[in-house]
Design an enzyme around this catalytic site. Structure first.
Site, PDB file in Angstrom:
ATOM      1  N   LYS A   1       0.819  -1.214   0.000  1.00  0.00           N
ATOM      2  CA  LYS A   1       0.000   0.000   0.000  1.00  0.00           C
ATOM      3  C   LYS A   1       0.860   1.275   0.000  1.00  0.00           C
ATOM      4  CE  LYS A   1      -4.081  -1.962   2.316  1.00  0.00           C
ATOM      5  NZ  LYS A   1      -4.951  -1.820   3.516  1.00  0.00           N
TER       6      LYS A   1
ATOM      7  N   ASN B   1      -1.875   0.262   6.970  1.00  0.00           N
ATOM      8  CA  ASN B   1      -1.368  -1.022   7.476  1.00  0.00           C
ATOM      9  C   ASN B   1      -0.510  -1.773   6.455  1.00  0.00           C
ATOM     10  OD1 ASN B   1      -3.409  -1.819   5.817  1.00  0.00           O
ATOM     11  ND2 ASN B   1      -4.694  -2.686   7.411  1.00  0.00           N
TER      12      ASN B   1
ATOM     13  N   TYR C   1     -12.630  -1.870  -3.672  1.00  0.00           N
ATOM     14  CA  TYR C   1     -13.091  -2.021  -2.289  1.00  0.00           C
ATOM     15  C   TYR C   1     -14.611  -1.963  -2.164  1.00  0.00           C
ATOM     16  CZ  TYR C   1      -8.580  -1.934   0.224  1.00  0.00           C
ATOM     17  OH  TYR C   1      -7.361  -2.251   0.767  1.00  0.00           O
TER      18      TYR C   1
ATOM     19  N   HIS D   1      -2.197  -5.275   1.575  1.00  0.00           N
ATOM     20  CA  HIS D   1      -3.508  -5.898   1.367  1.00  0.00           C
ATOM     21  C   HIS D   1      -3.290  -7.339   0.969  1.00  0.00           C
ATOM     22  CE1 HIS D   1      -7.532  -6.734  -0.240  1.00  0.00           C
ATOM     23  NE2 HIS D   1      -6.888  -7.352  -1.212  1.00  0.00           N
TER      24      HIS D   1
ATOM     25  N   GLU E   1      -9.785 -10.493  -7.503  1.00  0.00           N
ATOM     26  CA  GLU E   1      -8.805  -9.412  -7.329  1.00  0.00           C
ATOM     27  C   GLU E   1      -7.628  -9.547  -8.304  1.00  0.00           C
ATOM     28  OE1 GLU E   1      -7.823  -9.313  -3.157  1.00  0.00           O
ATOM     29  OE2 GLU E   1      -9.769  -8.461  -2.622  1.00  0.00           O
TER      30      GLU E   1
HETATM   31  N1  UDP Z   1      -9.724  -0.146   7.430  1.00  0.00           N
HETATM   32  C1  UDP Z   1      -9.791   1.080   8.064  1.00  0.00           C
HETATM   33  N2  UDP Z   1     -10.486   1.176   9.239  1.00  0.00           N
HETATM   34  C2  UDP Z   1     -11.124   0.120   9.799  1.00  0.00           C
HETATM   35  C3  UDP Z   1     -11.054  -1.133   9.147  1.00  0.00           C
HETATM   36  C4  UDP Z   1     -10.345  -1.231   7.959  1.00  0.00           C
HETATM   37  O1  UDP Z   1      -9.223   2.056   7.599  1.00  0.00           O
HETATM   38  O2  UDP Z   1     -11.730   0.256  10.869  1.00  0.00           O
HETATM   39  C5  UDP Z   1      -8.989  -0.262   6.165  1.00  0.00           C
HETATM   40  C6  UDP Z   1      -7.651  -0.956   6.322  1.00  0.00           C
HETATM   41  O3  UDP Z   1      -6.709  -0.345   5.445  1.00  0.00           O
HETATM   42  C7  UDP Z   1      -7.952  -2.371   5.864  1.00  0.00           C
HETATM   43  C8  UDP Z   1      -8.962  -2.108   4.754  1.00  0.00           C
HETATM   44  O4  UDP Z   1      -9.741  -1.022   5.239  1.00  0.00           O
HETATM   45  O5  UDP Z   1      -6.795  -3.042   5.423  1.00  0.00           O
HETATM   46  C9  UDP Z   1      -9.869  -3.255   4.425  1.00  0.00           C
HETATM   47  O6  UDP Z   1     -10.508  -3.700   5.615  1.00  0.00           O
HETATM   48  P1  UDP Z   1     -10.635  -5.246   5.936  1.00  0.00           P
HETATM   49  O7  UDP Z   1     -11.569  -5.387   7.084  1.00  0.00           O
HETATM   50  O8  UDP Z   1     -10.952  -5.992   4.688  1.00  0.00           O
HETATM   51  O9  UDP Z   1      -9.168  -5.623   6.471  1.00  0.00           O
HETATM   52  P2  UDP Z   1      -8.016  -6.506   5.812  1.00  0.00           P
HETATM   53  O10 UDP Z   1      -8.682  -7.581   4.999  1.00  0.00           O
HETATM   54  O11 UDP Z   1      -7.192  -5.575   4.967  1.00  0.00           O
HETATM   55  O12 UDP Z   1      -7.243  -7.034   6.974  1.00  0.00           O
HETATM   56 MG    MG Z   2     -10.138  -7.477   3.562  1.00  0.00          MG
END
Ligand code: UDP
Ligand code: MG
Length: 133
Positions: free
Chosen positions: A9, A112, A49, A115, A126
Site C-alpha cells: 500500500k 497497514n 473495495y 492488502h 482481485e
Molecule cells: N480499514 C480502516 N479502518 C477500519 C477497518 C479497515 O481504515 O476500521 C482499512 C484498512 O486499510 C484495511 C482495509 O480497510 O486493510 C480493508 O478492511 P478489511 O476489514 O478488509 O481488512 P483486511 O482484509 O485488509 O485485513
Molecule cells: Mg479485507
C-alpha cells in the site's frame, strides 16, 4: 498450488519498503508470479473495495489507496490465501502478531502497509481486477 493478490500500500511504497516486503514473501516460500507498480484512480479504488461500500471508513480507504504508488503482486504457494493472511497479520497493526508484516511496518489500522485477498474466490476476482490479460 494457489494464487492470491497482495498489494504493497502507499504508506509502505512511500517508505521504500517494497523490496523488504518482497523478500519476506520469498523467504516464506511465496513465488511472485506477476508484479507491477501503479497508481490507481479514485474510481478504481472504489471498485476494488466495493465490498466495503457501506462501511464508515470506505471514503477514506478509497482516497488512501489512490493517494500514491502501490505495488500489486500475484503470489503463489500452497494455501497461498491463508498463508498470506497469516504473514500479513491482523488488520490493526497493534493487534498483529510478532513476525507479521503489519506488526513490523504498519502505522495504523488504515495505513497497514499491505492488502491480501481474504478468500480463494476473492483472490481470483482481485487478480483479474489488476491482471486481466
Ligand atoms: N480499514 C480502516 N479502518 C477500519 C477497518 C479497515 O481504515 O476500521 C482499512 C484498512 O486499510 C484495511 C482495509 O480497510 O486493510 C480493508 O478492511 P478489511 O476489514 O478488509 O481488512 P483486511 O482484509 O485488509 O485485513
Ligand atoms: Mg479485507
Amino acid at each position: 498450488m494457489e494464487q492470491t493478490l497482495s498489494i504493497v500500500k502507499p504508506d509502505a511504497v512511500e517508505r521504500n519498503l517494497e523490496g523488504e516486503i518482497k523478500e519476506i514473501f520469498k523467504n516464506n516460500g511465496f513465488q511472485i508470479l506477476k508484479e507491477k507498480k501503479i497508481q490507481i484512480e479514485r474510481s478504481e479504488a472504489e471498485k476494488f473495495y466495493k465490498i466495503h461500500e457501506t462501511k464508515p471508513f470506505y471514503n477514506d480507504l478509497c482516497e488512501y489507496l489512490s493517494s500514491g504508488p502501490i505495488v500489486v503482486m500475484v503470489l503463489e504457494k500452497e494455501n497461498a490465501v491463508k498463508g498470506n493472511r497469516e504473514l500479513m497479520g491482523a488488520t490493526n497493526p497493534k493487534d498483529a502478531d510478532d513476525g507479521t508484516i503489519r506488526k513490523k511496518y504498519g502505522i495504523s489500522i488504515d495505513k497497514n502497509s499491505v492488502h491480501g485477498s481474504d478468500s480463494l474466490e476473492n483472490a481470483k476476482i482481485e487478480i483479474n481486477f489488476f491482471f486481466k490479460d
